[in-house]
Design a protein around this motif. Sequence first.
Motif, mmCIF file in Angstrom:
data_model
loop_
_atom_site.group_PDB
_atom_site.id
_atom_site.type_symbol
_atom_site.label_atom_id
_atom_site.label_comp_id
_atom_site.label_asym_id
_atom_site.label_seq_id
_atom_site.Cartn_x
_atom_site.Cartn_y
_atom_site.Cartn_z
ATOM 1 N N ALA A 123 3.721 -0.904 -5.848
ATOM 2 C CA ALA A 123 2.846 -2.077 -5.852
ATOM 3 C C ALA A 123 3.627 -3.318 -6.230
ATOM 4 C CB ALA A 123 1.697 -1.865 -6.829
ATOM 5 N N GLY A 124 4.493 -3.179 -7.236
ATOM 6 C CA GLY A 124 5.282 -4.327 -7.658
ATOM 7 C C GLY A 124 6.191 -4.830 -6.564
ATOM 8 N N ILE A 125 6.783 -3.902 -5.830
ATOM 9 C CA ILE A 125 7.662 -4.291 -4.736
ATOM 10 C C ILE A 125 6.882 -5.026 -3.660
ATOM 11 C CG2 ILE A 125 9.102 -3.383 -2.864
ATOM 12 C CD1 ILE A 125 9.774 -1.057 -4.841
ATOM 13 N N LEU A 126 5.742 -4.491 -3.297
ATOM 14 C CA LEU A 126 4.966 -5.060 -2.198
ATOM 15 C C LEU A 126 4.211 -6.321 -2.582
ATOM 16 C CD1 LEU A 126 3.676 -1.741 -0.624
ATOM 17 C CD2 LEU A 126 5.640 -3.139 0.029
ATOM 18 N N LEU A 127 4.070 -6.567 -3.871
ATOM 19 C CA LEU A 127 3.404 -7.786 -4.333
ATOM 20 C C LEU A 127 4.391 -8.920 -4.597
ATOM 21 C CD1 LEU A 127 0.722 -6.317 -6.773
ATOM 22 C CD2 LEU A 127 0.310 -7.347 -4.535
ATOM 23 N N ARG A 128 5.662 -8.694 -4.345
ATOM 24 C CA ARG A 128 6.645 -9.744 -4.542
ATOM 25 C C ARG A 128 6.422 -10.899 -3.574
ATOM 26 N NH1 ARG A 128 11.959 -5.841 -5.166
ATOM 27 N NH2 ARG A 128 11.373 -4.992 -7.203
ATOM 28 N N LYS A 129 6.962 -12.035 -3.942
ATOM 29 C CA LYS A 129 6.799 -13.218 -3.094
ATOM 30 C C LYS A 129 7.368 -12.991 -1.709
ATOM 31 C CE LYS A 129 7.650 -18.185 -2.999
ATOM 32 N NZ LYS A 129 8.228 -19.348 -3.748
ATOM 33 N N ASN A 130 8.537 -12.383 -1.664
ATOM 34 C CA ASN A 130 9.181 -12.092 -0.386
ATOM 35 C C ASN A 130 9.696 -10.650 -0.395
ATOM 36 O OD1 ASN A 130 9.105 -14.783 0.945
ATOM 37 N ND2 ASN A 130 10.301 -15.368 -0.864
ATOM 38 N N PRO A 131 8.803 -9.665 -0.219
ATOM 39 C CA PRO A 131 9.228 -8.268 -0.244
ATOM 40 C C PRO A 131 10.159 -7.950 0.918
ATOM 41 C CG PRO A 131 6.969 -8.451 0.518
ATOM 42 C CD PRO A 131 7.363 -9.816 0.042
ATOM 43 N N ARG A 132 11.104 -7.064 0.657
ATOM 44 C CA ARG A 132 12.079 -6.673 1.668
ATOM 45 C C ARG A 132 12.318 -5.169 1.607
ATOM 46 N NH1 ARG A 132 10.985 -11.064 2.961
ATOM 47 N NH2 ARG A 132 12.332 -12.820 3.469
#
Length: 217
Positions: A123-132
């Motif tokens: 969730a934290g990864i996908l909620l980032r401003k610019n997930p990669r």
Amino acid sequence: MILLFLRRCILAASFLVLMCSGLTASASPSGAVPYRPNAEETALLKRAEETLGTVRTMQARFLQISSDGSSSEGTVSIQRPGKMSLTYDPPSKIKVVADGTWLVFIDNEVGQVSNLPLDSTPAGILLRKNPRFSDPDIVLKDIRRAAGVAEIELVMADDPAAGSLMLVFTEHPFELRQWRVRDARDLETAVSLFSVRTGLSFDQGLFSWSNLPARYR
């Protein structure tokens, strides 16, 4: 562990938004070998990244179906970066909140609260401003396409054996419509989104858990 927690939360892995092109070719420190996309798949990942990267706020209804046949519905609200609120419909008293730092699972029926650092979860990864997808936290495991649907499978780089997250997109239009979490016991939870709205303004109290006991904050 992390994925089991997320599966229980339904959020099992996160949500909303994602991805990338430009995978590294080397294996992760944990030994999980990244999937190597071909040119067409790289374009697919890039399209997903560009499309979902524009979504800053979103709200949707969700339908969750588990391997045991049980189902439930609720509402998920997202404000990127870092914030999410996921609430099940009554009679359930379960809620999941991401406040930018913590991912918190709240069961008001039994008075139970669990939390994890947000950045340690999908969730934290996908909620980032610019997930990669090239972020070192995750490993791309597979890409599958059929009948206008694209599926992108991920695992956490530090614990790939714990389970996987499958992000499911419709290609026409290109939108995230489902995610599925498969845990280490091969149990799967599918979360489908509908009535999606974007470009919303939220009361920030929606993403707060300040009303919980001090020991949880």
